[in-house]
Design a protein around this motif. Structure first.
Motif, PDB file in Angstrom:
ATOM      1  N   LEU A  91      57.211  27.523 106.368  1.00 46.56           N
ATOM      2  CA  LEU A  91      56.029  28.222 105.597  1.00 46.56           C
ATOM      3  C   LEU A  91      55.150  28.758 106.797  1.00 46.56           C
ATOM      4  O   LEU A  91      54.718  29.855 106.754  1.00 46.56           O
ATOM      5  CB  LEU A  91      55.384  27.083 104.832  1.00 46.56           C
ATOM      6  CG  LEU A  91      54.034  27.554 104.042  1.00 46.56           C
ATOM      7  CD1 LEU A  91      54.503  28.426 102.831  1.00 46.56           C
ATOM      8  CD2 LEU A  91      53.493  26.308 103.374  1.00 46.56           C
ATOM      9  N   ALA A  92      54.987  28.038 108.004  1.00 50.18           N
ATOM     10  CA  ALA A  92      54.145  28.323 109.032  1.00 50.18           C
ATOM     11  C   ALA A  92      54.530  29.713 109.687  1.00 50.18           C
ATOM     12  O   ALA A  92      54.008  30.690 110.094  1.00 50.18           O
ATOM     13  CB  ALA A  92      53.921  27.204 109.980  1.00 50.18           C
ATOM     14  N   ALA A  93      55.998  29.823 109.715  1.00 54.55           N
ATOM     15  CA  ALA A  93      56.751  30.901 110.531  1.00 54.55           C
ATOM     16  C   ALA A  93      56.490  32.329 109.520  1.00 54.55           C
ATOM     17  O   ALA A  93      55.999  33.251 110.206  1.00 54.55           O
ATOM     18  CB  ALA A  93      58.208  30.643 110.520  1.00 54.55           C
ATOM     19  N   ARG A  94      56.319  32.070 108.109  1.00 57.19           N
ATOM     20  CA  ARG A  94      56.272  33.041 107.295  1.00 57.19           C
ATOM     21  C   ARG A  94      54.965  33.388 106.982  1.00 57.19           C
ATOM     22  O   ARG A  94      54.508  34.687 106.691  1.00 57.19           O
ATOM     23  CB  ARG A  94      57.056  32.934 105.982  1.00 57.19           C
ATOM     24  CG  ARG A  94      58.436  32.910 106.139  1.00 57.19           C
ATOM     25  CD  ARG A  94      59.146  33.033 104.849  1.00 57.19           C
ATOM     26  NE  ARG A  94      60.816  32.642 105.084  1.00 57.19           N
ATOM     27  CZ  ARG A  94      61.354  32.854 104.033  1.00 57.19           C
ATOM     28  NH1 ARG A  94      60.983  32.879 102.619  1.00 57.19           N
ATOM     29  NH2 ARG A  94      62.746  32.486 104.050  1.00 57.19           N
ATOM     30  N   THR A  95      53.811  32.467 106.984  1.00 59.02           N
ATOM     31  CA  THR A  95      52.577  32.840 106.411  1.00 59.02           C
ATOM     32  C   THR A  95      51.449  32.564 107.520  1.00 59.02           C
ATOM     33  O   THR A  95      50.235  32.958 107.311  1.00 59.02           O
ATOM     34  CB  THR A  95      52.116  32.160 105.316  1.00 59.02           C
ATOM     35  OG1 THR A  95      52.310  30.624 105.542  1.00 59.02           O
ATOM     36  CG2 THR A  95      53.331  32.384 104.137  1.00 59.02           C
ATOM     37  N   ASP A  96      51.885  31.863 108.610  1.00 61.71           N
ATOM     38  CA  ASP A  96      50.797  31.348 109.610  1.00 61.71           C
ATOM     39  C   ASP A  96      49.933  30.437 109.062  1.00 61.71           C
ATOM     40  O   ASP A  96      48.576  30.246 109.522  1.00 61.71           O
ATOM     41  CB  ASP A  96      50.069  32.706 110.253  1.00 61.71           C
ATOM     42  CG  ASP A  96      50.931  33.410 111.137  1.00 61.71           C
ATOM     43  OD1 ASP A  96      51.953  33.111 111.650  1.00 61.71           O
ATOM     44  OD2 ASP A  96      50.720  34.712 111.059  1.00 61.71           O
ATOM     45  N   ILE A  97      50.440  29.689 108.007  1.00 55.82           N
ATOM     46  CA  ILE A  97      49.465  28.368 107.407  1.00 55.82           C
ATOM     47  C   ILE A  97      50.165  27.399 108.043  1.00 55.82           C
ATOM     48  O   ILE A  97      51.454  27.065 107.587  1.00 55.82           O
ATOM     49  CB  ILE A  97      49.510  28.682 105.788  1.00 55.82           C
ATOM     50  CG1 ILE A  97      48.803  30.011 105.652  1.00 55.82           C
ATOM     51  CG2 ILE A  97      48.683  27.543 105.342  1.00 55.82           C
ATOM     52  CD1 ILE A  97      48.837  29.972 103.842  1.00 55.82           C
ATOM     53  N   THR A  98      49.490  26.395 108.730  1.00 56.93           N
ATOM     54  CA  THR A  98      50.037  24.961 109.091  1.00 56.93           C
ATOM     55  C   THR A  98      49.665  23.937 108.371  1.00 56.93           C
ATOM     56  O   THR A  98      48.383  24.061 107.873  1.00 56.93           O
ATOM     57  CB  THR A  98      49.616  24.649 110.555  1.00 56.93           C
ATOM     58  OG1 THR A  98      49.925  25.918 111.207  1.00 56.93           O
ATOM     59  CG2 THR A  98      50.363  23.561 111.048  1.00 56.93           C
TER      60      THR A  98
END
Length: 152
Positions: A91-98
């Protein structure tokens, strides 16, 4: 955390104060509320003219917006036996949301998205859980021991 006091109780305390039936400390004992609460109610009524509680501020906004939720749904659709940490990283790789794995887990539960289970009914994991008592995969329900082998 306890429930907030009723608006009726606040109004009775303020009316008693305005009728000079006592100061905030005496009224706090009489109505069985904290001194600080009575002082705060009197101060808010005197300075702000406010006799009711402030509305709830709304809390912390969610990090995961509608687009992030749809990406998470797609990730589960693509690979439903991934770990929470793997979902978080993808999810972080696709949306930059950690997010933390706990937030990912709560979001999956809220959305009703189940991750795949293995044949024993356990969640699929990269490294399976082994019972500390017998060493078998999963939880056997055997006695749990604490320090020095004593039962908990």
């Amino acid at each position: 955390m306890g429930q907030p006091y009723s608006a009726d109780l606040r109004e009775r305390v303020l009316l008693a104060y305005e009728r000079h039936e006592g100061g905030p400390e005496l009224l706090a004992r009489r109505f069985q509320i904290s001194r600080a609460c009575a002082y705060n109610w009197v101060r808010a009524a005197r300075l702000e003219g406010r006799r009711v509680a402030k509305p709830h501020a709304g809390g912390v906004p969610a990090k995961l917006d509608a687009e992030g939720v749809s990406v998470l749904r797609a990730l589960v659709r693509e690979d439903n036996d991934a770990t929470l940490a793997q979902y978080r990283d993808r999810l972080a790789a696709r949306t930059d949301i950690t997010l933390s794995p706990a937030v990912v887990c709560r979001t999956l539960k809220r959305l009703g998205l189940a991750r795949k289970k293995d044949a024993e009914g356990q969640r699929a994991r990269a490294h399976g859980y082994r019972c500390g008592t017998c060493g078998l995969p999963g939880r056997c329900g055997g006695p749990r021991t604490g320090a020095f082998g004593f039962p908990r």
